[in-house]
Design a protein around this motif. Structure first.
Motif, short mmCIF file in Angstrom:
data_model
loop_
_atom_site.label_atom_id
_atom_site.label_comp_id
_atom_site.label_asym_id
_atom_site.label_seq_id
_atom_site.Cartn_x
_atom_site.Cartn_y
_atom_site.Cartn_z
N PRO A 109 64.35 4.81 -30.00
CA PRO A 109 64.65 6.19 -30.39
C PRO A 109 65.31 7.03 -29.30
O PRO A 109 65.97 8.02 -29.60
CB PRO A 109 63.28 6.77 -30.77
CG PRO A 109 62.48 5.57 -31.17
CD PRO A 109 62.96 4.45 -30.29
N ASN A 110 65.17 6.63 -28.03
CA ASN A 110 65.82 7.38 -26.95
C ASN A 110 67.24 6.89 -26.68
O ASN A 110 67.90 7.36 -25.77
CB ASN A 110 64.98 7.31 -25.67
CG ASN A 110 64.83 5.90 -25.13
OD1 ASN A 110 65.41 4.95 -25.65
ND2 ASN A 110 64.04 5.76 -24.07
N GLY A 111 67.74 5.91 -27.47
CA GLY A 111 69.10 5.42 -27.31
C GLY A 111 69.22 4.22 -26.39
O GLY A 111 70.30 3.64 -26.26
N ARG A 112 68.15 3.83 -25.72
CA ARG A 112 68.18 2.65 -24.84
C ARG A 112 68.04 1.37 -25.64
O ARG A 112 67.36 1.34 -26.65
CB ARG A 112 67.04 2.71 -23.82
CG ARG A 112 67.28 3.74 -22.75
CD ARG A 112 66.59 3.32 -21.45
NE ARG A 112 66.99 4.18 -20.37
CZ ARG A 112 68.02 3.96 -19.58
NH1 ARG A 112 68.77 2.92 -19.73
NH2 ARG A 112 68.33 4.81 -18.61
N VAL A 113 68.70 0.32 -25.16
CA VAL A 113 68.55 -0.99 -25.78
C VAL A 113 67.19 -1.53 -25.33
O VAL A 113 66.96 -1.74 -24.14
CB VAL A 113 69.69 -1.94 -25.37
CG1 VAL A 113 69.42 -3.35 -25.87
CG2 VAL A 113 71.02 -1.43 -25.87
N GLY A 114 66.31 -1.72 -26.31
CA GLY A 114 64.98 -2.22 -25.99
C GLY A 114 64.92 -3.73 -26.01
O GLY A 114 64.12 -4.34 -25.31
N ARG A 115 65.79 -4.32 -26.80
CA ARG A 115 65.81 -5.77 -26.93
C ARG A 115 67.20 -6.18 -27.40
O ARG A 115 67.85 -5.45 -28.14
CB ARG A 115 64.77 -6.18 -27.96
CG ARG A 115 64.69 -7.66 -28.23
CD ARG A 115 63.55 -7.95 -29.20
NE ARG A 115 63.72 -9.26 -29.77
CZ ARG A 115 63.19 -9.67 -30.90
NH1 ARG A 115 62.41 -8.87 -31.59
NH2 ARG A 115 63.40 -10.87 -31.34
N MET A 116 67.63 -7.35 -26.96
CA MET A 116 68.91 -7.88 -27.43
C MET A 116 68.84 -9.40 -27.39
O MET A 116 68.15 -9.99 -26.57
CB MET A 116 70.08 -7.36 -26.63
CG MET A 116 70.12 -7.78 -25.19
SD MET A 116 71.53 -7.10 -24.27
CE MET A 116 72.86 -8.08 -24.90
N GLU A 117 69.56 -10.01 -28.32
CA GLU A 117 69.65 -11.46 -28.40
C GLU A 117 71.11 -11.84 -28.55
O GLU A 117 71.87 -11.16 -29.24
CB GLU A 117 68.87 -11.99 -29.61
CG GLU A 117 67.38 -11.76 -29.54
CD GLU A 117 66.66 -12.18 -30.80
OE1 GLU A 117 67.32 -12.60 -31.79
OE2 GLU A 117 65.43 -12.07 -30.83
N PHE A 118 71.48 -12.94 -27.89
CA PHE A 118 72.84 -13.47 -28.00
C PHE A 118 72.81 -14.93 -27.59
O PHE A 118 71.90 -15.37 -26.88
CB PHE A 118 73.83 -12.68 -27.12
CG PHE A 118 73.45 -12.62 -25.66
CD1 PHE A 118 73.92 -13.57 -24.76
CD2 PHE A 118 72.63 -11.61 -25.19
CE1 PHE A 118 73.57 -13.52 -23.43
CE2 PHE A 118 72.28 -11.55 -23.85
CZ PHE A 118 72.75 -12.51 -22.96
#
Length: 163
Positions: A109-118
């Motif tokens: 909700p604060n705009g930060r990427v909390g998790r990502m997968e690639f």
């Protein structure tokens, strides 16, 4: 290879990268990159799919633009290292250098990427640099409160030169 009498549900599952790619292609269609309209009578009688809200599409496009700008920032040390690795890989007789990347991104909700997968780029430092670039700062806007996550985005990887 599956025998004719085997149940397809017991066959080996698709690799996670193939599933991710298939999901990404569906998401790209959702965000309007592969959308098509047909006026055939058969299509008109089919049940209508739930439309994707325009504000979700706009947010995904905004996020993609910001991520691509970050990936192309020649002043960022992680970007310089990632692109140096890409240039070095171009000169080798190995797997081709990726020109695009499919990422699954969960934005807090604060705009930060909390998790990502690639899918791995094939080198631990390149993967770490990509993760660092994408998580170093928040997006300019938080995601819409009703938006389903993760976003599945296809990002372009363009070569940059250091300044």
């Amino acid at each position: 290879m599956r025998k004719n009498n085997e149940n397809p549900s017991t066959a080996a599952p698709l690799s996670w990268t193939r599933r991710l790619g298939n999901r990404a292609l569906r998401m790209l269609g959702i965000v309007g990159l592969g959308l098509s309209v047909s006026s055939s009578p058969a299509q008109a009688q089919a049940p209508a799919a739930q439309p994707v809200p325009q504000h979700w599409i706009s947010y995904a496009q905004m996020a993609s633009n910001q991520f691509e700008a970050w990936l192309g920032n020649p002043d960022d040390e992680s970007v310089q290292r990632l692109h140096a690795w890409m240039q070095e890989r171009l000169l080798q007789d190995g797997p081709p250098v990726p020109t695009s990347l499919v990422v699954r991104v969960w934005v807090e909700p604060n705009g930060r990427v909390g998790r990502m997968e690639f899918a791995s780029l094939g080198q631990n430092q390149a993967d770490a640099d990509l993760r660092s670039i994408m998580t170093a700062q928040p997006l300019s806007e938080p995601p819409p409160p009703d938006m389903r996550l993760p976003m599945v985005l296809q990002l372009s990887l363009k070569m940059v030169t250091s300044s």
